[in-house]
Design a protein around this motif. Sequence first.
Motif, PDB file in Angstrom:
ATOM      1  N   ARG A 177       0.538  -1.140  -0.404  1.00 17.23           N
ATOM      2  CA  ARG A 177       0.424  -0.482   0.028  1.00 17.23           C
ATOM      3  C   ARG A 177       0.670   1.353  -0.270  1.00 17.23           C
ATOM      4  O   ARG A 177       0.496   2.490  -0.758  1.00 17.23           O
ATOM      5  N   ILE A 178       1.756   1.127   0.823  1.00 19.73           N
ATOM      6  CA  ILE A 178       3.184   2.531   1.077  1.00 19.73           C
ATOM      7  C   ILE A 178       3.108   2.654   0.065  1.00 19.73           C
ATOM      8  O   ILE A 178       3.802   3.839  -1.012  1.00 19.73           O
ATOM      9  N   VAL A 179       3.956   1.986  -0.784  1.00 20.63           N
ATOM     10  CA  VAL A 179       4.444   1.855  -2.066  1.00 20.63           C
ATOM     11  C   VAL A 179       3.856   2.357  -3.679  1.00 20.63           C
ATOM     12  O   VAL A 179       3.526   3.069  -3.872  1.00 20.63           O
ATOM     13  N   ARG A 180       2.312   1.456  -3.442  1.00 17.20           N
ATOM     14  CA  ARG A 180       1.282   2.419  -4.304  1.00 17.20           C
ATOM     15  C   ARG A 180       1.109   3.444  -4.347  1.00 17.20           C
ATOM     16  O   ARG A 180       0.707   4.652  -5.303  1.00 17.20           O
ATOM     17  N   LYS A 181       0.796   4.221  -3.432  1.00 16.13           N
ATOM     18  CA  LYS A 181       0.628   5.456  -2.385  1.00 16.13           C
ATOM     19  C   LYS A 181       1.553   6.349  -3.290  1.00 16.13           C
ATOM     20  O   LYS A 181       1.686   7.448  -3.512  1.00 16.13           O
ATOM     21  N   HIS A 182       3.138   6.321  -3.077  1.00 17.89           N
ATOM     22  CA  HIS A 182       4.092   6.779  -3.543  1.00 17.89           C
ATOM     23  C   HIS A 182       4.741   6.343  -4.697  1.00 17.89           C
ATOM     24  O   HIS A 182       6.377   6.373  -4.595  1.00 17.89           O
ATOM     25  N   ILE A 183       3.724   5.506  -5.540  1.00 16.26           N
ATOM     26  CA  ILE A 183       4.939   4.654  -6.713  1.00 16.26           C
ATOM     27  C   ILE A 183       5.818   6.212  -7.731  1.00 16.26           C
ATOM     28  O   ILE A 183       6.208   5.369  -8.317  1.00 16.26           O
ATOM     29  N   VAL A 184       5.205   7.167  -7.736  1.00 20.64           N
ATOM     30  CA  VAL A 184       5.711   8.037  -8.976  1.00 20.64           C
ATOM     31  C   VAL A 184       7.212   8.592  -8.125  1.00 20.64           C
ATOM     32  O   VAL A 184       8.323   8.277  -8.423  1.00 20.64           O
ATOM     33  N   VAL A 185       7.235   8.074  -6.771  1.00 19.65           N
ATOM     34  CA  VAL A 185       8.459   8.892  -5.700  1.00 19.65           C
ATOM     35  C   VAL A 185       9.167   7.060  -6.180  1.00 19.65           C
ATOM     36  O   VAL A 185      10.549   7.488  -6.657  1.00 19.65           O
ATOM     37  N   GLY A 186       8.921   6.638  -6.041  1.00 21.18           N
ATOM     38  CA  GLY A 186       9.499   5.042  -6.114  1.00 21.18           C
ATOM     39  C   GLY A 186       9.898   5.016  -7.934  1.00 21.18           C
ATOM     40  O   GLY A 186      11.198   4.660  -8.098  1.00 21.18           O
ATOM     41  N   ILE A 187       9.380   5.584  -8.225  1.00 24.35           N
ATOM     42  CA  ILE A 187       9.797   5.128 -10.306  1.00 24.35           C
ATOM     43  C   ILE A 187      11.174   5.806  -9.939  1.00 24.35           C
ATOM     44  O   ILE A 187      12.127   5.564 -11.266  1.00 24.35           O
ATOM     45  N   ILE A 188      10.410   7.040  -9.623  1.00 24.40           N
ATOM     46  CA  ILE A 188      11.840   7.991  -9.781  1.00 24.40           C
ATOM     47  C   ILE A 188      13.253   8.575  -9.329  1.00 24.40           C
ATOM     48  O   ILE A 188      13.808   7.675 -10.078  1.00 24.40           O
ATOM     49  N   THR A 189      13.180   7.544  -8.370  1.00 27.56           N
ATOM     50  CA  THR A 189      14.307   6.919  -7.480  1.00 27.56           C
ATOM     51  C   THR A 189      14.667   5.559  -8.595  1.00 27.56           C
ATOM     52  O   THR A 189      16.042   5.494  -8.849  1.00 27.56           O
ATOM     53  N   PHE A 190      14.358   4.247  -8.665  1.00 28.00           N
ATOM     54  CA  PHE A 190      14.697   3.375  -9.451  1.00 28.00           C
ATOM     55  C   PHE A 190      15.136   4.414 -10.560  1.00 28.00           C
ATOM     56  O   PHE A 190      16.219   3.486 -11.614  1.00 28.00           O
ATOM     57  N   VAL A 191      14.479   4.683 -11.224  1.00 24.72           N
ATOM     58  CA  VAL A 191      14.927   4.963 -13.048  1.00 24.72           C
ATOM     59  C   VAL A 191      16.124   6.293 -12.361  1.00 24.72           C
ATOM     60  O   VAL A 191      16.830   5.893 -13.177  1.00 24.72           O
ATOM     61  N   VAL A 192      16.529   7.407 -11.594  1.00 29.98           N
ATOM     62  CA  VAL A 192      17.874   7.552 -10.869  1.00 29.98           C
ATOM     63  C   VAL A 192      18.781   6.263 -11.321  1.00 29.98           C
ATOM     64  O   VAL A 192      19.832   7.079 -11.099  1.00 29.98           O
ATOM     65  N   ALA A 251       5.688  11.739   5.595  1.00 29.63           N
ATOM     66  CA  ALA A 251       4.019  12.894   5.402  1.00 29.63           C
ATOM     67  C   ALA A 251       4.068  13.415   6.668  1.00 29.63           C
ATOM     68  O   ALA A 251       3.277  12.202   7.379  1.00 29.63           O
ATOM     69  N   THR A 252       3.556  14.716   6.663  1.00 34.60           N
ATOM     70  CA  THR A 252       2.795  14.309   7.665  1.00 34.60           C
ATOM     71  C   THR A 252       1.330  15.020   7.862  1.00 34.60           C
ATOM     72  O   THR A 252       0.315  15.099   8.658  1.00 34.60           O
ATOM     73  N   ARG A 253       0.465  14.568   6.769  1.00 37.82           N
ATOM     74  CA  ARG A 253      -0.118  14.190   6.381  1.00 37.82           C
ATOM     75  C   ARG A 253      -1.423  13.738   5.793  1.00 37.82           C
ATOM     76  O   ARG A 253      -0.622  13.316   4.806  1.00 37.82           O
ATOM     77  N   VAL A 254      -2.154  13.101   6.109  1.00 32.49           N
ATOM     78  CA  VAL A 254      -3.634  12.850   5.872  1.00 32.49           C
ATOM     79  C   VAL A 254      -2.963  12.014   3.684  1.00 32.49           C
ATOM     80  O   VAL A 254      -3.681  13.273   3.553  1.00 32.49           O
ATOM     81  N   GLU A 255      -2.366  11.238   3.047  1.00 34.77           N
ATOM     82  CA  GLU A 255      -2.879  11.032   1.598  1.00 34.77           C
ATOM     83  C   GLU A 255      -4.127  10.825   1.258  1.00 34.77           C
ATOM     84  O   GLU A 255      -4.136  10.342   0.090  1.00 34.77           O
ATOM     85  N   GLU A 256      -4.206   9.403   2.167  1.00 37.44           N
ATOM     86  CA  GLU A 256      -5.287   8.281   1.427  1.00 37.44           C
ATOM     87  C   GLU A 256      -5.836   7.937   2.754  1.00 37.44           C
ATOM     88  O   GLU A 256      -5.637   8.303   3.750  1.00 37.44           O
ATOM     89  N   ALA A 257      -7.115   6.974   2.761  1.00 37.64           N
ATOM     90  CA  ALA A 257      -8.176   7.074   3.658  1.00 37.64           C
ATOM     91  C   ALA A 257      -7.444   5.676   4.265  1.00 37.64           C
ATOM     92  O   ALA A 257      -8.180   5.923   4.920  1.00 37.64           O
ATOM     93  N   ASN A 258      -6.425   5.407   4.073  1.00 37.30           N
ATOM     94  CA  ASN A 258      -6.242   4.186   5.029  1.00 37.30           C
ATOM     95  C   ASN A 258      -5.344   4.951   5.913  1.00 37.30           C
ATOM     96  O   ASN A 258      -4.395   4.056   7.055  1.00 37.30           O
ATOM     97  N   ASP A 259      -4.608   5.881   5.960  1.00 37.57           N
ATOM     98  CA  ASP A 259      -3.582   6.758   6.561  1.00 37.57           C
ATOM     99  C   ASP A 259      -4.610   6.761   8.021  1.00 37.57           C
ATOM    100  O   ASP A 259      -4.193   6.719   9.290  1.00 37.57           O
TER     101      ASP A 259
END
Length: 501
Positions: A33-48, A227-235
Amino acid sequence: MAAAESTAPQNGQVVVEPTETEDNGITLMDLFRIVRKHIVVGIITFVVVFAAVCAYTFLVPPKYSATSQVFATYSDSSVQDNNISNINSASTYITNQIQSYPTLATTESVLKPVIDDLGLDTTVAGLAGQLTVTNPTNTTFVNITAQSGDAKQSSDIANAVAESLSNVVEKSLYASGKESPVKLSIVQRASVPLSPSSPKVALYLAVGLVGGLILGVFATLIRDLMATRVEEANDLQDIINAPIMGRIPTDDSLKGIKPIIISSPAGRISEEFRRIRTNLSFTSKVEGSNARMIVITSVGPSEGKTTVSVNVAAALAENGAKVLLIDADLRHPSVADRLGLEGGAGLAHVLSGQATVKDVVQRYWKPNLHIMPAGPKPPNASMLLNSKTMTEMLDMALQTYDYVIVDTSPMVVANDAAVFGAKSDGVVLVSGRDVTMKRDLKDIAVQLENLNVPVVGFVFNFEKERKTSNNDNYYYYYYYDEGGKKSHKAPKSRSGAKRKK
């Protein structure tokens, strides 16, 4: 982490009390769930990471390695001169001596002749850095590996070092006129390598792939921790164990002066408010009455609690229930403005004895939907809301209506919601995506637990719109034709054909 737990029935009702649940740590599903929520960050890190490894692999100059091998034996003449008494002692001597030859091979005595003979533009230390000299365990072999950017030069260096090492061992280690007891023979000359030994493309790319994936996952975990704010319902449910009653996306239609239940009754958002209505119908009735009191609040301001309140009230009234919506946010009244009603007289006048309930309640949209605005801001809001008059007014409303909805101040502003929640089944928390502060929500969870006021459920506001090809087909089951007549529309399949009923 606060949770809700059912206890023994009291007067026919199930009382829900907050308890502490054991934190079992992160699970595999939490990780996904965490990976899915921040998938953009994960993809950017992987690509770099992968791009950096690829750049190094294909841009670094290739290196070639060549290896020569020498073998140590004892000298026959030294045995005849009785320098070594027998073959066994000679073997032991060689074994002890050969362990120092890898170090000897990188000294000036061995490498200076190599530099001169090959005309190399380097120093002894530089040439030593190009060499890897080893003595395999329990053998009398010495392996000399030279690395260079030129394939032929690597083999030339390896062979030259082998010859120089043999010459030094046999002629330079002992006093003049003394025969060396050790003889080094070149048993394997280095050949010119056909392919580079470094970089190892397949290995490096595999490392880049695996390393990119691992670092990508770590990046998503770090992003989630920061993350300091709620980003999805599961939070929300990670902090308070309460159901998600509905998910309201960001939509301009919610900003109008009419509830979306009225302005767009066939829309998906209207259906979501009807879902919330259904969930609220399962909450407990207030003891001593046949009505339910729904206390709606939020953690902080600007989370959309008033928008949710007016739309829930409209959804309940649409279903035929008698509904009273009370704007109990005396510090920041907004229900009247939100509905385009006159808000000059309201709850504040009733609580201060300046007016009766009948004087301030207004009918809206349907005969069974009544609105009580807040009225002007009083200087003593907390005192009025905790007064006996407020309690009596609520008791009277619960005898008259099926639902009494109380729109209260955010809990970081005041604890009015907790006071009203103690009189009802609990509170409904409206949480805005990227608005609710996790720290504040945790503090509110502790406060509500201490006051024994449960969270009935969450309404997750400003949710990101889910992008799917069949959104409209799956969510809009009803629509109005051009003549205003309501009709049923079957969802289309991916091919565009209507499904059979």
